[in-house]
Design a protein around this motif. Structure first.
Motif, PDB file in Angstrom:
ATOM      1  N   ALA A   1       0.276  -4.691   6.543  1.00  0.00           N
ATOM      2  CA  ALA A   1      -0.613  -3.656   7.094  1.00  0.00           C
ATOM      3  C   ALA A   1      -2.039  -3.838   6.586  1.00  0.00           C
ATOM      4  CB  ALA A   1      -0.103  -2.279   6.698  1.00  0.00           C
TER       5      ALA A   1
ATOM      6  N   THR B   1      -5.059  -5.640  -4.459  1.00  0.00           N
ATOM      7  CA  THR B   1      -4.517  -6.109  -3.190  1.00  0.00           C
ATOM      8  C   THR B   1      -3.996  -7.531  -3.312  1.00  0.00           C
ATOM      9  OG1 THR B   1      -4.985  -6.452  -0.834  1.00  0.00           O
ATOM     10  CG2 THR B   1      -6.809  -6.905  -2.348  1.00  0.00           C
TER      11      THR B   1
ATOM     12  N   VAL C   1       6.112  15.175   2.026  1.00  0.00           N
ATOM     13  CA  VAL C   1       7.053  15.445   3.116  1.00  0.00           C
ATOM     14  C   VAL C   1       7.498  16.908   3.132  1.00  0.00           C
ATOM     15  CG1 VAL C   1       9.254  14.775   4.153  1.00  0.00           C
ATOM     16  CG2 VAL C   1       7.807  13.050   3.069  1.00  0.00           C
TER      17      VAL C   1
ATOM     18  N   LYS D   1      -4.125  -9.344  -0.514  1.00  0.00           N
ATOM     19  CA  LYS D   1      -4.681  -9.949   0.703  1.00  0.00           C
ATOM     20  C   LYS D   1      -6.164 -10.267   0.540  1.00  0.00           C
ATOM     21  CE  LYS D   1      -1.717  -7.210   3.734  1.00  0.00           C
ATOM     22  NZ  LYS D   1      -1.584  -5.919   3.043  1.00  0.00           N
TER      23      LYS D   1
ATOM     24  N   ASN E   1       3.548   4.466   9.702  1.00  0.00           N
ATOM     25  CA  ASN E   1       3.700   4.543   8.253  1.00  0.00           C
ATOM     26  C   ASN E   1       4.852   3.639   7.834  1.00  0.00           C
ATOM     27  OD1 ASN E   1       1.933   7.023   7.356  1.00  0.00           O
ATOM     28  ND2 ASN E   1       2.915   7.609   9.270  1.00  0.00           N
TER      29      ASN E   1
ATOM     30  N   VAL F   1       3.905  -3.850   9.499  1.00  0.00           N
ATOM     31  CA  VAL F   1       3.970  -2.878   8.397  1.00  0.00           C
ATOM     32  C   VAL F   1       5.191  -3.178   7.525  1.00  0.00           C
ATOM     33  CG1 VAL F   1       4.299  -0.431   7.825  1.00  0.00           C
ATOM     34  CG2 VAL F   1       2.749  -1.075   9.681  1.00  0.00           C
TER      35      VAL F   1
ATOM     36  N   GLY G   1      -1.744  -1.430  -3.764  1.00  0.00           N
ATOM     37  CA  GLY G   1      -1.448  -1.530  -2.321  1.00  0.00           C
ATOM     38  C   GLY G   1      -2.655  -1.132  -1.510  1.00  0.00           C
ATOM     39  N   ALA G   2      -3.844  -1.562  -1.984  1.00  0.00           N
ATOM     40  CA  ALA G   2      -5.098  -0.992  -1.462  1.00  0.00           C
ATOM     41  C   ALA G   2      -5.355  -1.303   0.006  1.00  0.00           C
ATOM     42  CB  ALA G   2      -6.273  -1.460  -2.321  1.00  0.00           C
ATOM     43  N   SER G   3      -4.778  -2.375   0.529  1.00  0.00           N
ATOM     44  CA  SER G   3      -5.043  -2.689   1.940  1.00  0.00           C
ATOM     45  C   SER G   3      -4.140  -1.920   2.883  1.00  0.00           C
ATOM     46  CB  SER G   3      -4.864  -4.191   2.197  1.00  0.00           C
ATOM     47  OG  SER G   3      -3.485  -4.510   2.187  1.00  0.00           O
ATOM     48  N   GLY G   4      -3.166  -1.168   2.338  1.00  0.00           N
ATOM     49  CA  GLY G   4      -2.263  -0.398   3.190  1.00  0.00           C
ATOM     50  C   GLY G   4      -2.867   0.953   3.561  1.00  0.00           C
ATOM     51  N   GLY G   5      -2.053   1.767   4.234  1.00  0.00           N
ATOM     52  CA  GLY G   5      -2.545   3.049   4.739  1.00  0.00           C
ATOM     53  C   GLY G   5      -2.944   4.009   3.631  1.00  0.00           C
ATOM     54  N   VAL G   6      -2.039   4.287   2.696  1.00  0.00           N
ATOM     55  CA  VAL G   6      -2.371   5.182   1.586  1.00  0.00           C
ATOM     56  C   VAL G   6      -3.531   4.583   0.798  1.00  0.00           C
ATOM     57  CG1 VAL G   6      -1.534   6.263  -0.540  1.00  0.00           C
ATOM     58  CG2 VAL G   6       0.031   6.003   1.399  1.00  0.00           C
TER      59      VAL G   6
ATOM     60  N   VAL H   1       1.166   3.105  -5.032  1.00  0.00           N
ATOM     61  CA  VAL H   1       2.088   3.155  -3.889  1.00  0.00           C
ATOM     62  C   VAL H   1       3.196   2.114  -4.032  1.00  0.00           C
ATOM     63  CG1 VAL H   1       0.148   3.785  -2.384  1.00  0.00           C
ATOM     64  CG2 VAL H   1       0.976   1.443  -2.363  1.00  0.00           C
ATOM     65  N   VAL H   2       3.161   1.346  -5.136  1.00  0.00           N
ATOM     66  CA  VAL H   2       3.968   0.134  -5.223  1.00  0.00           C
ATOM     67  C   VAL H   2       5.271   0.327  -6.019  1.00  0.00           C
ATOM     68  CG1 VAL H   2       3.930  -2.245  -6.087  1.00  0.00           C
ATOM     69  CG2 VAL H   2       1.962  -1.353  -4.861  1.00  0.00           C
TER      70      VAL H   2
ATOM     71  N   THR I   1       0.270  10.728   7.707  1.00  0.00           N
ATOM     72  CA  THR I   1       0.968  10.957   6.435  1.00  0.00           C
ATOM     73  C   THR I   1       0.355  10.120   5.318  1.00  0.00           C
ATOM     74  OG1 THR I   1       3.071  11.662   7.374  1.00  0.00           O
ATOM     75  CG2 THR I   1       3.164  10.587   5.244  1.00  0.00           C
TER      76      THR I   1
ATOM     77  N   GLY J   1       4.822   5.815  -4.068  1.00  0.00           N
ATOM     78  CA  GLY J   1       5.466   4.817  -3.205  1.00  0.00           C
ATOM     79  C   GLY J   1       6.373   3.844  -3.927  1.00  0.00           C
TER      80      GLY J   1
HETATM   81  N1  LIG Z   1       5.521  10.254  -1.485  1.00  0.00           N
HETATM   82  C1  LIG Z   1       5.123  10.463  -0.262  1.00  0.00           C
HETATM   83  O1  LIG Z   1       5.056  11.587   0.212  1.00  0.00           O
HETATM   84  C2  LIG Z   1       4.687   9.283   0.550  1.00  0.00           C
HETATM   85  C3  LIG Z   1       3.895   9.461   1.691  1.00  0.00           C
HETATM   86  C4  LIG Z   1       3.419   8.315   2.350  1.00  0.00           C
HETATM   87  C5  LIG Z   1       3.787   7.057   1.907  1.00  0.00           C
HETATM   88  N2  LIG Z   1       4.608   6.948   0.842  1.00  0.00           N
HETATM   89  C6  LIG Z   1       5.010   5.649   0.341  1.00  0.00           C
HETATM   90  O2  LIG Z   1       3.844   4.954  -0.092  1.00  0.00           O
HETATM   91  C7  LIG Z   1       4.041   3.561   0.085  1.00  0.00           C
HETATM   92  C8  LIG Z   1       2.859   2.982   0.874  1.00  0.00           C
HETATM   93  O3  LIG Z   1       2.814   3.556   2.166  1.00  0.00           O
HETATM   94  P1  LIG Z   1       1.753   2.991   3.205  1.00  0.00           P
HETATM   95  O4  LIG Z   1       1.930   3.808   4.442  1.00  0.00           O
HETATM   96  O5  LIG Z   1       0.417   2.872   2.570  1.00  0.00           O
HETATM   97  O6  LIG Z   1       2.348   1.526   3.443  1.00  0.00           O
HETATM   98  P2  LIG Z   1       1.609   0.239   4.013  1.00  0.00           P
HETATM   99  O7  LIG Z   1       0.496   0.631   4.916  1.00  0.00           O
HETATM  100  O8  LIG Z   1       2.685  -0.653   4.522  1.00  0.00           O
HETATM  101  O9  LIG Z   1       0.927  -0.413   2.715  1.00  0.00           O
HETATM  102  C9  LIG Z   1       1.658  -0.855   1.621  1.00  0.00           C
HETATM  103  C10 LIG Z   1       0.833  -1.905   0.890  1.00  0.00           C
HETATM  104  O10 LIG Z   1       1.494  -2.212  -0.335  1.00  0.00           O
HETATM  105  C11 LIG Z   1       1.249  -3.580  -0.672  1.00  0.00           C
HETATM  106  N3  LIG Z   1       2.537  -4.251  -0.827  1.00  0.00           N
HETATM  107  C12 LIG Z   1       3.453  -4.513   0.117  1.00  0.00           C
HETATM  108  N4  LIG Z   1       4.519  -5.127  -0.409  1.00  0.00           N
HETATM  109  C13 LIG Z   1       4.287  -5.245  -1.731  1.00  0.00           C
HETATM  110  C14 LIG Z   1       5.012  -5.767  -2.841  1.00  0.00           C
HETATM  111  N5  LIG Z   1       6.218  -6.317  -2.690  1.00  0.00           N
HETATM  112  N6  LIG Z   1       4.457  -5.722  -4.045  1.00  0.00           N
HETATM  113  C15 LIG Z   1       3.256  -5.172  -4.227  1.00  0.00           C
HETATM  114  N7  LIG Z   1       2.509  -4.643  -3.213  1.00  0.00           N
HETATM  115  C16 LIG Z   1       3.027  -4.677  -1.991  1.00  0.00           C
HETATM  116  C17 LIG Z   1       0.422  -4.164   0.449  1.00  0.00           C
HETATM  117  O11 LIG Z   1      -0.939  -4.006   0.078  1.00  0.00           O
HETATM  118  P3  LIG Z   1      -1.799  -5.177  -0.639  1.00  0.00           P
HETATM  119  O12 LIG Z   1      -1.525  -6.413   0.152  1.00  0.00           O
HETATM  120  O13 LIG Z   1      -3.198  -4.687  -0.505  1.00  0.00           O
HETATM  121  O14 LIG Z   1      -1.330  -5.303  -2.042  1.00  0.00           O
HETATM  122  C18 LIG Z   1       0.707  -3.231   1.607  1.00  0.00           C
HETATM  123  O15 LIG Z   1      -0.333  -3.244   2.551  1.00  0.00           O
HETATM  124  C19 LIG Z   1       5.402   3.411   0.751  1.00  0.00           C
HETATM  125  O16 LIG Z   1       6.364   3.151  -0.227  1.00  0.00           O
HETATM  126  C20 LIG Z   1       5.637   4.750   1.384  1.00  0.00           C
HETATM  127  O17 LIG Z   1       7.005   5.028   1.558  1.00  0.00           O
HETATM  128  C21 LIG Z   1       5.056   8.026   0.157  1.00  0.00           C
END
Ligand SMILES: NC(=O)c1ccc[n+]([C@@H]2O[C@H](COP(=O)([O-])OP(=O)(O)OC[C@H]3O[C@@H](n4cnc5c(N)ncnc54)[C@H](OP(=O)(O)O)[C@@H]3O)[C@@H](O)[C@H]2O)c1
Length: 331
Positions: free
Chosen positions: A321, A182, A274, A184, A44, A316, A158-163, A224-225, A130, A247
């Motif tokens: 991701a 996205t 969390v 990407k 994550n 990541v 952030g559609a290509s990421g995990g969430v 998530v952004v 998570t 996020g």
């Molecule tokens: N609140 C909670 O309980 C909780 C739980 C889990 C995660 N989160 C948060 O949710 C967020 C995403 O988590 P994740 O695990 O999905 O992360 P991830 O797999 O790293 O994916 C994040 C995605 O956001 C996009 N991105 C990255 N940098 C960016 C930027 N500067 N501007 C715009 N888009 C950007 C990219 O997608 P694209 O290339 O497709 O745009 C990237 O793949 C994080 O901030 C994490 O801390 C919060």
């Protein structure tokens, strides 16, 4: 089990952080009543921060990151668990300041542990992890606040990421029309395969825009952004729409006026997976194992071993991701 293999991140005197795969002793694990042999973990964004030495996530090093773990109970002081039970642990302090799932053993309070629901394998639970759990929580919150498939397009940032990928797949399964944002190009085809009806270029959302409101576009959104993206999403929600904000990959700060709230009645919904009470976690894991079970989890998952862990965490960390990385602790 006396010894186990784990990633350990250490801080050197000059403030640099280095990761290595080491043998650790079970007696090094913090106090806690449930000892678990970890079979799978997942990567994550928060793990990437802990791995890189972010003190907002992990105060003290040496440390084993990994906010997710799925495996088998070795021993527990709690009457709720017995040796051999298959269990899932996500969130709370796991992988932050408690030794985490990037090791073959964890010891945690029983209050952090849920039994693996029937219908979801240990590996599937970590493909979700998570990130996937949070996507489900966002969608549940949107539904509680009135989002219905007939209302119009739902945006996922952030559609290509995990969430993001799990949110796209789940929304599509539930009958929503999904717009996937996205940056990407290579992610377009998998996002369409998962059910995205349209792709939005993330640059159309991520720039600062001084106008207090924009054209009404989205009936709801999963964001998530944060940052300018979240500001723009709030300004372009349709009347009565909601955004579930979970996020901060662009920025934790965002600017807003009250206008979209008082003129369009939109809702900004905070989402935290969390510290969520364990009973709520348990119920949502069950939903993900049955009514919301995704049958395309393999398509969003890259399985890795200890050898690839460091490079995958860097990927990541750099926003590269593509879906979910699952760590096989037996590799
Ligand atoms: N609140 C909670 O309980 C909780 C739980 C889990 C995660 N989160 C948060 O949710 C967020 C995403 O988590 P994740 O695990 O999905 O992360 P991830 O797999 O790293 O994916 C994040 C995605 O956001 C996009 N991105 C990255 N940098 C960016 C930027 N500067 N501007 C715009 N888009 C950007 C990219 O997608 P694209 O290339 O497709 O745009 C990237 O793949 C994080 O901030 C994490 O801390 C919060």
């Amino acid at each position: 089990m006396q010894q186990f293999k784990a990633m350990q991140v250490t801080e050197s005197a000059d403030g640099k952080f280095q990761a290595a795969i080491v043998e650790r002793g079970v007696n090094e694990l913090l106090e806690g009543d449930t000892l678990i042999k970890v079979r799978y973990s997942s990567l994550n964004y928060k793990d990437a921060l802990s791995f890189s030495g972010n003190k907002g996530v992990t105060r003290q090093y040496p440390h084993t990151p990994g906010i997710d773990a799925a495996g088998t109970v070795i021993s527990s002081d709690s009457s709720n668990f017995k040796a051999g039970d298959e269990v899932i642990v996500i969130g709370y302090d796991l992988g932050m300041n408690t030794s985490g799932g990037f090791g073959q053993a964890i010891r945690v309070p029983a209050e952090w542990v849920v039994k693996r629901p029937e219908g979801l394998s240990l590996k599937e639970s970590m493909v979700l992890g998570t990130a996937g759990f949070t996507a489900a929580l966002c969608i549940e919150k949107l539904i509680i606040n009135g989002a219905k498939p007939d209302d119009g397009k739902v945006l996922v940032t952030g559609a290509s990421g995990g969430v993001g990928m799990v949110a796209v797949a789940l929304l599509s399964k539930l009958g929503y029309s999904v717009s996937a944002s996205t940056g990407k190009e290579q992610a377009h085809s998998i996002l369409k395969q998962l059910g995205a009806d349209e792709i939005v270029d993330r640059s159309s959302l991520s720039e600062e825009n001084s106008r207090p409101m924009l054209k009404e576009d989205w009936a709801a959104a999963v964001d998530v952004v944060g940052g300018h993206t979240l500001s723009n999403v709030i300004k372009s929600l349709r009347y009565g729409g909601s955004v579930a904000a979970c996020g901060l990959v662009q920025s934790p700060a965002f600017e807003a006026t009250v206008l979209p709230f008082i003129l369009r009645g939109v809702n900004l919904l905070g989402v935290d997976s969390v510290q969520l009470p364990i009973t709520v976690k348990f119920a949502l894991w069950h939903k993900l194992a049955v009514e919301w079970k995704l049958d395309n989890l393999d398509e969003i998952c890259t399985e890795i071993g200890f050898d690839d862990l460091e490079s995958s965490l860097n990927q990541v960390l750099n926003g590269g991701a593509n879906g979910r990385f699952v760590l096989d602790l037996n590799s």
